[in-house]
Scaffold this motif. Structure first.
Motif, PDB file in Angstrom:
ATOM      1  N   GLN A  62      -7.959   7.502   4.519  1.00 55.60           N
ATOM      2  CA  GLN A  62      -7.170   6.832   5.545  1.00 55.60           C
ATOM      3  C   GLN A  62      -7.642   7.138   6.962  1.00 55.60           C
ATOM      4  O   GLN A  62      -7.101   6.610   7.924  1.00 55.60           O
ATOM      5  N   GLU A  71      -6.432 -10.319   4.255  1.00 51.32           N
ATOM      6  CA  GLU A  71      -6.122  -8.909   4.087  1.00 51.32           C
ATOM      7  C   GLU A  71      -7.197  -8.092   4.787  1.00 51.32           C
ATOM      8  O   GLU A  71      -8.369  -8.446   4.766  1.00 51.32           O
ATOM      9  N   SER A 123      -4.411   1.501   8.292  1.00 52.94           N
ATOM     10  CA  SER A 123      -3.326   0.936   7.494  1.00 52.94           C
ATOM     11  C   SER A 123      -3.722  -0.438   6.950  1.00 52.94           C
ATOM     12  O   SER A 123      -4.572  -1.125   7.504  1.00 52.94           O
ATOM     13  N   TYR A 124      -3.064  -0.808   5.865  1.00 56.99           N
ATOM     14  CA  TYR A 124      -3.293  -2.100   5.223  1.00 56.99           C
ATOM     15  C   TYR A 124      -2.501  -3.154   5.980  1.00 56.99           C
ATOM     16  O   TYR A 124      -1.334  -2.942   6.329  1.00 56.99           O
ATOM     17  N   LEU A 170      -8.005  -3.797   6.603  1.00 56.31           N
ATOM     18  CA  LEU A 170      -7.573  -2.448   6.943  1.00 56.31           C
ATOM     19  C   LEU A 170      -7.706  -2.334   8.452  1.00 56.31           C
ATOM     20  O   LEU A 170      -8.756  -2.658   9.009  1.00 56.31           O
ATOM     21  N   ALA A 212       0.849  -1.192   0.000  1.00 59.51           N
ATOM     22  CA  ALA A 212       0.000   0.000   0.000  1.00 59.51           C
ATOM     23  C   ALA A 212       0.881   1.237   0.000  1.00 59.51           C
ATOM     24  O   ALA A 212       2.041   1.193   0.419  1.00 59.51           O
ATOM     25  N   ARG A 217      -3.903  -5.351  -3.719  1.00 58.74           N
ATOM     26  CA  ARG A 217      -4.171  -6.598  -3.010  1.00 58.74           C
ATOM     27  C   ARG A 217      -3.292  -7.724  -3.534  1.00 58.74           C
ATOM     28  O   ARG A 217      -2.645  -7.608  -4.564  1.00 58.74           O
ATOM     29  N   VAL A 247     -11.265  -5.086   3.447  1.00 60.42           N
ATOM     30  CA  VAL A 247     -10.420  -4.455   2.440  1.00 60.42           C
ATOM     31  C   VAL A 247     -11.153  -4.282   1.106  1.00 60.42           C
ATOM     32  O   VAL A 247     -10.834  -3.383   0.337  1.00 60.42           O
ATOM     33  N   ILE A 272      -4.120   0.650  -2.282  1.00 61.68           N
ATOM     34  CA  ILE A 272      -3.782  -0.727  -1.922  1.00 61.68           C
ATOM     35  C   ILE A 272      -3.716  -1.576  -3.178  1.00 61.68           C
ATOM     36  O   ILE A 272      -4.603  -1.490  -4.035  1.00 61.68           O
ATOM     37  N   ARG A 332      -1.908  -7.656   6.529  1.00 59.35           N
ATOM     38  CA  ARG A 332      -2.160  -9.058   6.159  1.00 59.35           C
ATOM     39  C   ARG A 332      -1.926  -9.883   7.407  1.00 59.35           C
ATOM     40  O   ARG A 332      -0.815  -9.920   7.939  1.00 59.35           O
TER      41      ARG A 332
END
Length: 171
Positions: A101, A119, A111-112, A121, A74, A91, A132, A89, A114
């Motif tokens: 944001q 996945e 923030s993004y 946010l 991201a 993916r 996401v 982002i 994993r």
């Protein structure tokens, strides 16, 4: 009680305070009316500002090159103006998405992330999570609030452009 019987501090501070503690009903009522009026005015201003439509995006803005974004990464940019942070982002499957944001709970940064093969946010202020794909709150305080503002994207010539914004209000 003569002057010689007074304590030293009383000689230095000869102010009388009898009746200073007394507040009339009229003064108290006047204070309550002024305080209530000030609070009502403040609430009215906040309400009217919240009902004002958001500023229109400033057209098409280049964000990044597609080749510079690895899958599962991201990048932060500013849109629709220079004071509003947004998140582009890419993916794991290569899909490009962008959201404002600011968390819909208290405006903390999102923030993004994993986690465990999924996945999402994340808002680390109050452990909030957003889907996401849609920007909808899935856990924590944002779950019951409006989703993140979605930013429309266009890809042209290997470049990613922000072209619009859709903010959905809570029902």
């Amino acid at each position: 009680m003569g002057a010689e019987d007074l304590p030293k501090w009383r000689e230095d501070f000869p102010y009388e305070s009898e009746g200073d503690d007394h507040v009339t009903r009229r003064d108290f009522a006047r204070f309550l009316v002024l305080l209530s009026g000030g609070l009502a005015t403040g609430n009215a201003v906040v309400y009217l500002r919240s009902r004002r439509p958001p500023a229109e995006p400033s057209g098409r803005v280049e964000i990044a090159r597609v080749g510079d974004l690895a899958p599962g990464s991201a990048v932060v940019f500013r849109y629709p103006d220079e004071t509003t942070p947004a998140l582009l982002i890419r993916r794991e499957n290569g899909e490009l998405l962008a959201f404002e944001q600011k968390c819909s709970h208290l405006g903390c940064p999102v923030s993004y992330a994993r986690e465990g093969g999924e996945e999402c946010l994340r808002c680390y202020c109050h452990n909030g999570r957003f889907d996401v794909a849609s920007g909808e709150g899935t856990s924590g305080p944002p779950r019951d609030l409006r989703p993140l503002g979605r930013i429309a994207l266009e890809v042209e010539g290997g470049k990613v452009f922000a072209v619009g914004l859709s903010r959905r209000r809570a029902i």
